[in-house]
Scaffold this motif. Structure first.
Motif, PDB file in Angstrom:
ATOM      1  N   GLU A  40       0.826  -1.204   0.000  1.00  0.00           N
ATOM      2  CA  GLU A  40       0.000   0.000   0.000  1.00  0.00           C
ATOM      3  C   GLU A  40       0.867   1.264   0.000  1.00  0.00           C
ATOM      4  O   GLU A  40       0.556   2.262  -0.663  1.00  0.00           O
ATOM      5  CB  GLU A  40      -0.920  -0.007   1.224  1.00  0.00           C
ATOM      6  N   LEU A  41       1.993   1.201   0.726  1.00  0.00           N
ATOM      7  CA  LEU A  41       2.904   2.343   0.789  1.00  0.00           C
ATOM      8  C   LEU A  41       3.496   2.640  -0.588  1.00  0.00           C
ATOM      9  O   LEU A  41       3.576   3.808  -1.006  1.00  0.00           O
ATOM     10  CB  LEU A  41       4.025   2.066   1.791  1.00  0.00           C
ATOM     11  N   ARG A  42       3.901   1.616  -1.306  1.00  0.00           N
ATOM     12  CA  ARG A  42       4.453   1.810  -2.654  1.00  0.00           C
ATOM     13  C   ARG A  42       3.409   2.444  -3.568  1.00  0.00           C
ATOM     14  O   ARG A  42       3.721   3.326  -4.381  1.00  0.00           O
ATOM     15  CB  ARG A  42       4.905   0.474  -3.239  1.00  0.00           C
ATOM     16  N   ARG A  43       2.161   1.991  -3.453  1.00  0.00           N
ATOM     17  CA  ARG A  43       1.093   2.495  -4.300  1.00  0.00           C
ATOM     18  C   ARG A  43       0.862   3.989  -4.054  1.00  0.00           C
ATOM     19  O   ARG A  43       0.738   4.781  -4.996  1.00  0.00           O
ATOM     20  CB  ARG A  43      -0.168   1.673  -4.048  1.00  0.00           C
ATOM     21  N   GLU A  44       0.805   4.378  -2.789  1.00  0.00           N
ATOM     22  CA  GLU A  44       0.569   5.784  -2.463  1.00  0.00           C
ATOM     23  C   GLU A  44       1.772   6.656  -2.819  1.00  0.00           C
ATOM     24  O   GLU A  44       1.615   7.801  -3.250  1.00  0.00           O
ATOM     25  CB  GLU A  44       0.243   5.934  -0.975  1.00  0.00           C
ATOM     26  N   MET A  45       2.971   6.122  -2.669  1.00  0.00           N
ATOM     27  CA  MET A  45       4.169   6.880  -3.019  1.00  0.00           C
ATOM     28  C   MET A  45       4.225   7.151  -4.516  1.00  0.00           C
ATOM     29  O   MET A  45       4.622   8.235  -4.950  1.00  0.00           O
ATOM     30  CB  MET A  45       5.421   6.119  -2.570  1.00  0.00           C
ATOM     31  N   GLN A  46       3.837   6.165  -5.299  1.00  0.00           N
ATOM     32  CA  GLN A  46       3.845   6.339  -6.746  1.00  0.00           C
ATOM     33  C   GLN A  46       2.872   7.432  -7.178  1.00  0.00           C
ATOM     34  O   GLN A  46       3.145   8.194  -8.108  1.00  0.00           O
ATOM     35  CB  GLN A  46       3.502   5.012  -7.425  1.00  0.00           C
ATOM     36  N   ARG A  47       1.736   7.524  -6.491  1.00  0.00           N
ATOM     37  CA  ARG A  47       0.749   8.555  -6.826  1.00  0.00           C
ATOM     38  C   ARG A  47       1.228   9.951  -6.453  1.00  0.00           C
ATOM     39  O   ARG A  47       0.793  10.935  -7.049  1.00  0.00           O
ATOM     40  CB  ARG A  47      -0.570   8.264  -6.086  1.00  0.00           C
ATOM     41  N   ASN A  48       2.116  10.041  -5.467  1.00  0.00           N
ATOM     42  CA  ASN A  48       2.522  11.349  -4.945  1.00  0.00           C
ATOM     43  C   ASN A  48       3.989  11.665  -5.205  1.00  0.00           C
ATOM     44  O   ASN A  48       4.543  12.572  -4.577  1.00  0.00           O
ATOM     45  CB  ASN A  48       2.251  11.409  -3.438  1.00  0.00           C
ATOM     46  N   SER A  49       4.630  10.920  -6.116  1.00  0.00           N
ATOM     47  CA  SER A  49       6.020  11.182  -6.514  1.00  0.00           C
ATOM     48  C   SER A  49       6.975  11.146  -5.327  1.00  0.00           C
ATOM     49  O   SER A  49       7.848  12.006  -5.174  1.00  0.00           O
ATOM     50  CB  SER A  49       6.119  12.539  -7.232  1.00  0.00           C
ATOM     51  N   VAL A  50       6.794  10.149  -4.477  1.00  0.00           N
ATOM     52  CA  VAL A  50       7.720   9.884  -3.378  1.00  0.00           C
ATOM     53  C   VAL A  50       8.356   8.521  -3.645  1.00  0.00           C
ATOM     54  O   VAL A  50       7.684   7.596  -4.104  1.00  0.00           O
ATOM     55  CB  VAL A  50       7.004   9.900  -2.012  1.00  0.00           C
ATOM     56  N   CYS A  51       9.640   8.403  -3.370  1.00  0.00           N
ATOM     57  CA  CYS A  51      10.366   7.175  -3.723  1.00  0.00           C
ATOM     58  C   CYS A  51      10.987   6.539  -2.483  1.00  0.00           C
ATOM     59  O   CYS A  51      11.319   7.217  -1.509  1.00  0.00           O
ATOM     60  CB  CYS A  51      11.464   7.478  -4.735  1.00  0.00           C
ATOM     61  N   GLY A 345      17.877   4.308 -15.286  1.00  0.00           N
ATOM     62  CA  GLY A 345      18.007   3.204 -14.350  1.00  0.00           C
ATOM     63  C   GLY A 345      17.774   3.566 -12.905  1.00  0.00           C
ATOM     64  O   GLY A 345      17.968   2.730 -12.018  1.00  0.00           O
ATOM     65  N   LYS A 346      17.351   4.808 -12.620  1.00  0.00           N
ATOM     66  CA  LYS A 346      17.120   5.234 -11.244  1.00  0.00           C
ATOM     67  C   LYS A 346      15.661   5.633 -11.054  1.00  0.00           C
ATOM     68  O   LYS A 346      14.908   5.749 -12.009  1.00  0.00           O
ATOM     69  CB  LYS A 346      18.045   6.399 -10.873  1.00  0.00           C
ATOM     70  N   ALA A 347      15.294   5.825  -9.787  1.00  0.00           N
ATOM     71  CA  ALA A 347      13.916   6.187  -9.460  1.00  0.00           C
ATOM     72  C   ALA A 347      13.592   7.580  -9.990  1.00  0.00           C
ATOM     73  O   ALA A 347      14.483   8.385 -10.294  1.00  0.00           O
ATOM     74  CB  ALA A 347      13.701   6.129  -7.946  1.00  0.00           C
ATOM     75  N   VAL A 348      12.288   7.852 -10.089  1.00  0.00           N
ATOM     76  CA  VAL A 348      11.856   9.141 -10.643  1.00  0.00           C
ATOM     77  C   VAL A 348      12.265  10.304  -9.759  1.00  0.00           C
ATOM     78  O   VAL A 348      12.321  11.450 -10.221  1.00  0.00           O
ATOM     79  CB  VAL A 348      10.325   9.148 -10.857  1.00  0.00           C
ATOM     80  N   CYS A 349      12.541  10.043  -8.479  1.00  0.00           N
ATOM     81  CA  CYS A 349      12.954  11.118  -7.572  1.00  0.00           C
ATOM     82  C   CYS A 349      14.415  11.512  -7.781  1.00  0.00           C
ATOM     83  O   CYS A 349      14.859  12.519  -7.233  1.00  0.00           O
ATOM     84  CB  CYS A 349      12.739  10.693  -6.128  1.00  0.00           C
TER      85      CYS A 349
END
Length: 671
Positions: A40-51, A345-349
């Motif tokens: 659930e944490l991954r899902r919410e982070m993806q919606r709010n641009s948190v990595c 190759g890195k996260a969007v953050c």
């Protein structure tokens, strides 16, 4: 009995967004609840641009735990993430892992749940950090009578010794009834003691205490329902003692729903998905062996988006020193004028900051894409603001426009002066030798050629756009055809000595003069077709110059423009060819050489004009056209009439038939 963490992940991510932390770590226990929370944490982070910078799943297997503990420690110390989320059972290996971090004096901002609220180890807070800990506790109502109970409680009343300090530390929330703007972290130990004893604290039951409170009431309600059912089924006036097994209570517990004395709703129906409200607390080690926890906000999922998280700015300012709290980001935010460019190759953050392309801006930090400026605006050098474009054209106010206009007027005056000289000395051999009527026509046409260049200077309108090309084409056609007529006149004059009546008739009757109206009529027909099919019009060009909106005359039909120009060029080439062939004809007043040189200059100017004209835009293109008009006209004027004016004004002795006859007689005697 504990409330489900249905919106815990969303509330934690909302806190991350509020403090602009987008690069955080997570330490999760290896169980179903922990893995479900992580998902659930991954899902919410993806919606709010948190990595997630790292995820440590703490195994319950002792061997695996010992194998990974050093790996996890190296990863958390090497990571730039300064915020770590903790979720899991406090009685698992997760607590051992956190004890190790505490011994290593690992300083991070901890974000956790009620299970880890005020957990102590060796009489010190387990989650002891200089930056403090954020704790999410389920919201609960105040219990009536609890405060009075705590105030009247005494150690002698109970078999197990208790103390107020221990109650405050472990079981209760301490919140201030009053506060000031002083930041407690910046105070000395002595001042903190003084402050502590000056303030009055309120106490309330903790989250776990509230769950226990509801548990007791739930069991009481279930037992009450059972007893009522037993009473209904017992015979009247029965004195038998009521007996039942505890497992029979399960059926009643599943359906219990009531409101506790504090006003909180209790619903044992597990199928009902209830959104839990969270109180957000901030705790720090206020004094040695004494912690301080203050409620700084709350989260309610049922509120509209954007209003779900409430943070008390005053309480945050009083408790948290933002100058000392580190940022938890992977990359430094992109300032206005730049956009985020993802790292492969890195996260969007994690991203690089790339300057905005030309004529695009970003007026806020951390923009994913730059925004293109409207057509009537352009981007400033910093790339963070669009500026209004200025309307521009080749005007008289410009230095270039003013210079060209002055040249046109000067050459017009000079041509008029030459015309005046020719009119004054119209009976001299120099003027009469090559058909003075044609010389007058050529000079007058040159005056109009110079003046027509003024139509290209100034703000264009429909009238000037129509007249620019037509007047230019007609006047230059008259000038070029006049040169052609003068050249043919020279040729015929020398052919008259041959016994041909036709040649003599052509010369005497002024046949070459008809070339001018014939060529002009053809050019007028071409211009009429041009204006009738696709005439020039006022156009706006916003692409050529970055900072200007150019107002120009669009040619309309490019084909027609080059047809007109090509026809004019064919006349010029014809004149040049004829004059070139007649350049060596003998005579003192033969101007064939001057005509040849003048047409060479004329053709050279316009041949050079074509590539230069096509490679320039905006005001420069107009200036090139005006310059070619002036240069070609000046070439005709100076090459043809400058030598004649020199003889007329400065060598008058050479401007007479008597002088010519004496020279001719001397030449014959010499032979």
């Amino acid at each position: 009995m504990a409330p489900k963490d249905t919106s815990l992940a969303l509330s934690i991510v909302s806190l991350m967004v509020y403090f602009r932390w987008n690069w955080v770590g997570a330490i999760i226990s290896d169980d179903d609840l922990g893995l479900e929370f992580l998902s659930e944490l991954r899902r919410e982070m993806q919606r709010n641009s948190v990595c997630l910078a790292f995820v440590h799943i703490i195994m319950e297997d002792k061997i695996l735990f010992q194998k990974n503990v050093n790996i996890y420690y190296n990863e958390i110390t090497a990571s730039s993430a300064k915020v770590v989320i903790i979720y899991g059972d406090k009685d698992s290996h997760l607590q051992l892992n956190l004890r190790f971090y505490r011994l290593a004096y690992l300083q991070r901002i901890w974000v956790t749940t009620s299970q880890w609220d005020m957990i102590t180890h060796n009489d010190r807070l387990l989650l002891d950090s200089f930056y403090g800990t954020f704790v999410f506790l389920p919201h609960f109502s105040e219990l009536s009578g609890f405060k009075k109970f705590i105030e009247t409680a005494h150690d002698s009343t109970y078999t197990n010794p208790i103390s107020s300090a221990k109650l405050w530390w472990v079981y209760f929330n301490c919140s201030l009834t009053s506060f000031n703007s002083m930041n407690l972290k910046n105070c000395s130990l002595e001042k903190r003691h003084h402050w502590l004893f000056q303030h009055r604290f309120e106490v309330s039951v903790s989250g776990n205490g509230y769950v226990l409170y509801n548990t007791v009431h739930t069991v009481a309600h279930a037992l009450h329902e059972m007893l009522l059912q037993e009473v209904d089924t017992m015979p009247k006036y029965s004195v038998e003692k009521q007996e039942f097994d505890s497992w029979q209570m399960v059926h009643f517990l599943k359906n219990i729903k009531f409101i506790n004395p504090g006003g909180g709703q209790v619903n044992m129906n597990q199928k009902v998905n209830q959104d839990v409200e969270y109180d957000i607390h901030y705790s720090i080690e206020f004094l040695p062996n004494l912690g301080l926890k203050v409620k700084i906000g709350k989260f309610s999922k049922h509120l509209p988006h954007g209003q779900q998280l409430y943070m008390s700015e005053e309480m945050i300012k009083w408790n948290i020193d933002f100058n000392q709290i580190p940022s938890s980001i992977c990359s430094v935010p992109c300032s206005p004028g730049f956009r985020k460019s993802s790292q492969q190759g890195k996260a969007v953050c994690c991203f690089d900051c790339t300057p905005c392309p030309e004529n695009e801006i970003s007026n806020m930090s951390d923009m994913d894409q730059c925004v293109k400026c409207p057509d009537d605006q352009y981007a400033n050098p910093e790339g963070n603001h669009c500026l209004k474009k200025v309307v521009a054209f080749l005007g008289y106010e410009d230095l270039l426009g003013m210079s060209l206009a002055c040249l046109a007027l000067c050459f017009s005056i000079l041509t008029a002066f030459v015309l005046g000289v020719f009119l004054k000395y119209k009976d001299t051999p120099t003027v009469k030798a090559n058909n003075r009527a044609l010389s007058y026509v050529l000079l007058i046409s040159l005056i109009f050629c110079f003046l027509c260049s003024l139509l290209f200077i100034g703000q264009p309108n429909m009238a000037t756009c129509f007249m620019q090309q037509t007047i230019f084409a007609v006047t230059f056609t008259v000038a070029a055809s006049t040169v052609l007529a003068k050249t043919i006149t020279v040729v015929l004059a020398f052919k008259v000595t041959t016994p041909s009546r036709r040649m003599r008739w052509l010369l005497v009757s002024g046949g070459p003069n008809f070339i001018i109206p014939i060529c002009t009529v053809i050019q007028l027909i071409l211009c009429g077709i041009w204006l009738g099919t696709s005439p020039p019009f006022v156009d706006v060009d916003i692409q050529v110059e970055k900072e200007h909106i150019l107002i120009v005359c669009n040619k309309g039909s490019i084909v027609a423009f080059y047809c007109v120009l090509g026809y004019l060029g064919s006349i010029a080439i014809g004149s040049f060819t004829t004059a070139f062939l007649a350049r060596n004809l003998p005579d003192t007043f033969n101007e064939a050489k001057y005509l040849t040189f003048s047409m060479l200059v004329f053709c050279s100017v316009w041949i050079t004009f074509l590539p230069v004209y096509n490679s320039t835009k905006g005001k420069a293109m107009v200036a090139v056209e005006v310059f070619c008009i002036l240069a070609s006209s000046a070439g005709l004027l100076l090459c043809i009439f400058a030598p004649k004016c020199f003889i007329i004004l400065l060598r008058p002795e050479r401007n007479s038939f008597q002088k010519f006859k004496n020279m001719h007689f001397k030449i014959e005697n010499a032979h």
